[in-house]
Design a protein around this motif. Sequence first.
Motif, PDB file in Angstrom:
ATOM      1  N   PHE A 260      94.809 -35.233  94.511  1.00 46.15           N
ATOM      2  CA  PHE A 260      95.613 -34.020  94.594  1.00 46.15           C
ATOM      3  C   PHE A 260      95.157 -33.022  93.534  1.00 46.15           C
ATOM      4  CE2 PHE A 260      99.143 -31.497  92.968  1.00 46.15           C
ATOM      5  CZ  PHE A 260      99.565 -30.847  94.112  1.00 46.15           C
ATOM      6  N   SER A 261      95.096 -31.744  93.912  1.00 45.77           N
ATOM      7  CA  SER A 261      94.719 -30.682  92.983  1.00 45.77           C
ATOM      8  C   SER A 261      95.574 -29.451  93.283  1.00 45.77           C
ATOM      9  CB  SER A 261      93.230 -30.339  93.120  1.00 45.77           C
ATOM     10  OG  SER A 261      92.900 -29.221  92.306  1.00 45.77           O
ATOM     11  N   ASN A 262      96.039 -28.784  92.241  1.00 50.47           N
ATOM     12  CA  ASN A 262      96.770 -27.526  92.420  1.00 50.47           C
ATOM     13  C   ASN A 262      96.149 -26.410  91.590  1.00 50.47           C
ATOM     14  OD1 ASN A 262      97.588 -28.481  89.887  1.00 50.47           O
ATOM     15  ND2 ASN A 262      99.672 -27.673  90.073  1.00 50.47           N
ATOM     16  N   VAL A 263      94.830 -26.500  91.390  1.00 47.96           N
ATOM     17  CA  VAL A 263      94.088 -25.531  90.592  1.00 47.96           C
ATOM     18  C   VAL A 263      93.357 -24.570  91.529  1.00 47.96           C
ATOM     19  CG1 VAL A 263      92.203 -25.231  88.938  1.00 47.96           C
ATOM     20  CG2 VAL A 263      93.832 -27.107  88.649  1.00 47.96           C
ATOM     21  N   ASP A 264      93.554 -23.286  91.319  1.00 48.73           N
ATOM     22  CA  ASP A 264      92.877 -22.259  92.116  1.00 48.73           C
ATOM     23  C   ASP A 264      91.476 -22.022  91.568  1.00 48.73           C
ATOM     24  OD1 ASP A 264      95.180 -21.897  93.652  1.00 48.73           O
ATOM     25  OD2 ASP A 264      95.959 -20.340  92.309  1.00 48.73           O
ATOM     26  N   ASN A 265      90.472 -22.025  92.460  1.00 45.29           N
ATOM     27  CA  ASN A 265      89.062 -21.786  92.123  1.00 45.29           C
ATOM     28  C   ASN A 265      88.486 -22.887  91.235  1.00 45.29           C
ATOM     29  OD1 ASN A 265      89.069 -19.320  93.542  1.00 45.29           O
ATOM     30  ND2 ASN A 265      89.901 -18.271  91.752  1.00 45.29           N
TER      31      ASN A 265
ATOM     32  N   GLY B  54      82.768 -14.134  84.746  1.00 45.31           N
ATOM     33  CA  GLY B  54      83.829 -13.314  85.312  1.00 45.31           C
ATOM     34  C   GLY B  54      84.790 -14.069  86.210  1.00 45.31           C
ATOM     35  N   GLY B  55      84.517 -15.324  86.478  1.00 41.40           N
ATOM     36  CA  GLY B  55      85.398 -16.122  87.323  1.00 41.40           C
ATOM     37  C   GLY B  55      86.704 -16.465  86.616  1.00 41.40           C
ATOM     38  N   VAL B  56      87.748 -16.674  87.419  1.00 41.23           N
ATOM     39  CA  VAL B  56      89.071 -17.009  86.890  1.00 41.23           C
ATOM     40  C   VAL B  56      89.580 -18.276  87.573  1.00 41.23           C
ATOM     41  CG1 VAL B  56      91.469 -16.267  86.636  1.00 41.23           C
ATOM     42  CG2 VAL B  56      89.619 -14.599  86.391  1.00 41.23           C
ATOM     43  N   VAL B  57      89.973 -19.255  86.765  1.00 41.16           N
ATOM     44  CA  VAL B  57      90.528 -20.506  87.262  1.00 41.16           C
ATOM     45  C   VAL B  57      91.959 -20.599  86.755  1.00 41.16           C
ATOM     46  CG1 VAL B  57      90.308 -23.020  87.280  1.00 41.16           C
ATOM     47  CG2 VAL B  57      88.259 -21.589  87.233  1.00 41.16           C
ATOM     48  N   LYS B  58      92.894 -20.951  87.663  1.00 44.81           N
ATOM     49  CA  LYS B  58      94.307 -20.867  87.286  1.00 44.81           C
ATOM     50  C   LYS B  58      95.094 -22.023  87.882  1.00 44.81           C
ATOM     51  CE  LYS B  58      96.050 -16.797  87.268  1.00 44.81           C
ATOM     52  NZ  LYS B  58      96.590 -15.462  87.689  1.00 44.81           N
ATOM     53  N   GLY B  59      96.104 -22.473  87.119  1.00 43.90           N
ATOM     54  CA  GLY B  59      97.033 -23.489  87.602  1.00 43.90           C
ATOM     55  C   GLY B  59      98.428 -23.200  87.070  1.00 43.90           C
ATOM     56  N   THR B  60      99.460 -23.554  87.876  1.00 41.21           N
ATOM     57  CA  THR B  60     100.845 -23.262  87.521  1.00 41.21           C
ATOM     58  C   THR B  60     101.729 -24.454  87.843  1.00 41.21           C
ATOM     59  OG1 THR B  60     100.491 -20.926  88.050  1.00 41.21           O
ATOM     60  CG2 THR B  60     102.768 -21.658  87.848  1.00 41.21           C
ATOM     61  N   THR B  61     102.739 -24.683  86.995  1.00 37.67           N
ATOM     62  CA  THR B  61     103.720 -25.732  87.268  1.00 37.67           C
ATOM     63  C   THR B  61     105.065 -25.314  86.686  1.00 37.67           C
ATOM     64  OG1 THR B  61     104.135 -28.124  87.188  1.00 37.67           O
ATOM     65  CG2 THR B  61     103.356 -27.094  85.165  1.00 37.67           C
ATOM     66  N   ILE B  62     106.115 -26.005  87.102  1.00 34.58           N
ATOM     67  CA  ILE B  62     107.465 -25.781  86.594  1.00 34.58           C
ATOM     68  C   ILE B  62     107.894 -27.014  85.794  1.00 34.58           C
ATOM     69  CG2 ILE B  62     109.879 -25.323  87.176  1.00 34.58           C
ATOM     70  CD1 ILE B  62     108.045 -23.018  87.856  1.00 34.58           C
ATOM     71  N   ALA B  63     108.425 -26.784  84.590  1.00 31.35           N
ATOM     72  CA  ALA B  63     108.858 -27.901  83.739  1.00 31.35           C
ATOM     73  C   ALA B  63     110.131 -28.512  84.313  1.00 31.35           C
ATOM     74  CB  ALA B  63     109.105 -27.408  82.320  1.00 31.35           C
ATOM     75  N   PRO B  64     110.123 -29.822  84.628  1.00 33.32           N
ATOM     76  CA  PRO B  64     111.329 -30.453  85.182  1.00 33.32           C
ATOM     77  C   PRO B  64     112.356 -30.765  84.103  1.00 33.32           C
ATOM     78  CG  PRO B  64     109.580 -32.068  84.977  1.00 33.32           C
ATOM     79  CD  PRO B  64     108.998 -30.751  84.550  1.00 33.32           C
ATOM     80  N   GLU B  65     113.548 -31.088  84.559  1.00 24.50           N
ATOM     81  CA  GLU B  65     114.641 -31.454  83.655  1.00 24.50           C
ATOM     82  C   GLU B  65     114.544 -32.932  83.287  1.00 24.50           C
ATOM     83  OE1 GLU B  65     119.567 -31.730  83.843  1.00 24.50           O
ATOM     84  OE2 GLU B  65     118.367 -31.231  85.616  1.00 24.50           O
ATOM     85  N   ALA B  66     114.820 -33.257  82.022  1.00 22.89           N
ATOM     86  CA  ALA B  66     114.880 -34.668  81.623  1.00 22.89           C
ATOM     87  C   ALA B  66     116.140 -35.296  82.205  1.00 22.89           C
ATOM     88  CB  ALA B  66     114.883 -34.784  80.104  1.00 22.89           C
ATOM     89  N   ILE B  67     115.981 -36.413  82.910  1.00 22.81           N
ATOM     90  CA  ILE B  67     117.106 -37.135  83.503  1.00 22.81           C
ATOM     91  C   ILE B  67     117.469 -38.287  82.563  1.00 22.81           C
ATOM     92  CG2 ILE B  67     117.960 -38.384  85.506  1.00 22.81           C
ATOM     93  CD1 ILE B  67     117.279 -35.416  86.001  1.00 22.81           C
ATOM     94  N   ASN B  68     118.715 -38.327  82.134  1.00 21.69           N
ATOM     95  CA  ASN B  68     119.137 -39.312  81.140  1.00 21.69           C
ATOM     96  C   ASN B  68     119.257 -40.708  81.740  1.00 21.69           C
ATOM     97  OD1 ASN B  68     119.358 -37.337  79.151  1.00 21.69           O
ATOM     98  ND2 ASN B  68     121.508 -36.938  79.629  1.00 21.69           N
ATOM     99  N   ILE B  69     118.937 -41.701  80.920  1.00 22.91           N
ATOM    100  CA  ILE B  69     119.258 -43.091  81.235  1.00 22.91           C
ATOM    101  C   ILE B  69     120.729 -43.284  80.900  1.00 22.91           C
ATOM    102  CG2 ILE B  69     118.810 -45.509  80.657  1.00 22.91           C
ATOM    103  CD1 ILE B  69     115.957 -44.665  79.898  1.00 22.91           C
ATOM    104  N   GLU B  70     121.545 -43.517  81.924  1.00 23.03           N
ATOM    105  CA  GLU B  70     122.990 -43.635  81.713  1.00 23.03           C
ATOM    106  C   GLU B  70     123.353 -44.947  81.030  1.00 23.03           C
ATOM    107  OE1 GLU B  70     125.058 -41.196  82.278  1.00 23.03           O
ATOM    108  OE2 GLU B  70     123.540 -39.887  83.168  1.00 23.03           O
TER     109      GLU B  70
END
Length: 290
Positions: free
Chosen positions: A267-272, A97-113
């Motif tokens: 570093f960890s950003n995972v809940d539970n 019954g336990g719940v383990v969760k993690g969230t992130t935001i997809a970054p933008e690709a930065i071009n090589i000029e």
Amino acid sequence: MSCEKQLSYQLQNEKPQVVMYAFPMPDSTLKIHASLSANILSTDNSEVLPDMNYSIKIDDKLVASGNYPEGEDWVNIPISPISTNNKIELTYNLVDGGVVKGTTIAPEAINIESIDTVSTFYINQEGIEEKMLRCIIELNDPIIIKNYYQIRVDYKATSTSTPELNEFETISYIKEDKVFLIREDETALINNIDYEGTFSDYLFNGQTYKVKLLVPFEYLTDDSGTLNQELHIHLYNLSPEYYKFIRTKIEEEFYRDYPVFEPINLFSNVDNGIGVIAGLAVDTTIIVLP
């Protein structure tokens, strides 16, 4: 002279924790890892997590779910293509019954000029002069937003046993630019840690910047000394979670050889649970040397 004394020490085991790893990139497949942390006396790196279901949401919309195959190290999950600023949420539903969760935001690709190259010489730590290819990689850093980067350089290595097969291998290049230096506000106390080409935009936030690095000529020539090579330059834009994870991971591995220092916490950003879910995006440029 010597003496002997027997000490009684009670070893306490921590309760196993669920381990979650996922690194979403802008493509149609997401690789996820699930396991249990191993007993402190175990010779295994991890243990199997039984009867676990996963679900993946993009911007709060369910895009994939299923049973995680027991014993698999990494599992490829086909999902809808990930776009910039998508929120990716990974959830593990456990049999108890336990719940383990993690969230992130997809970054933008930065071009090589642009990329400029020039031959130069470099005095190594042994005082020997080596021929190098200086690469100057120009990027345009977005204003206001804090960005984190990694540069990887691959070269085409020809197999000696099967010359018709070419494989790309990563170059351990010399990090000439000051952006690769350790920040004063980071945890590392030893200044010769190789952070594998990661850096932040603290020196050039919101500006165009040219990053300099040196590639040894040994990667660029064949046995006869002829310059005939192809370089793949990868500029990764990392989410803050990925940047913190990879740098603490490198520090933890480095400090294992220095028992006088306090252990480094990954570093960890995972809940539970423990682990990380962290996004990254990449822009790649190919250089064909004459």
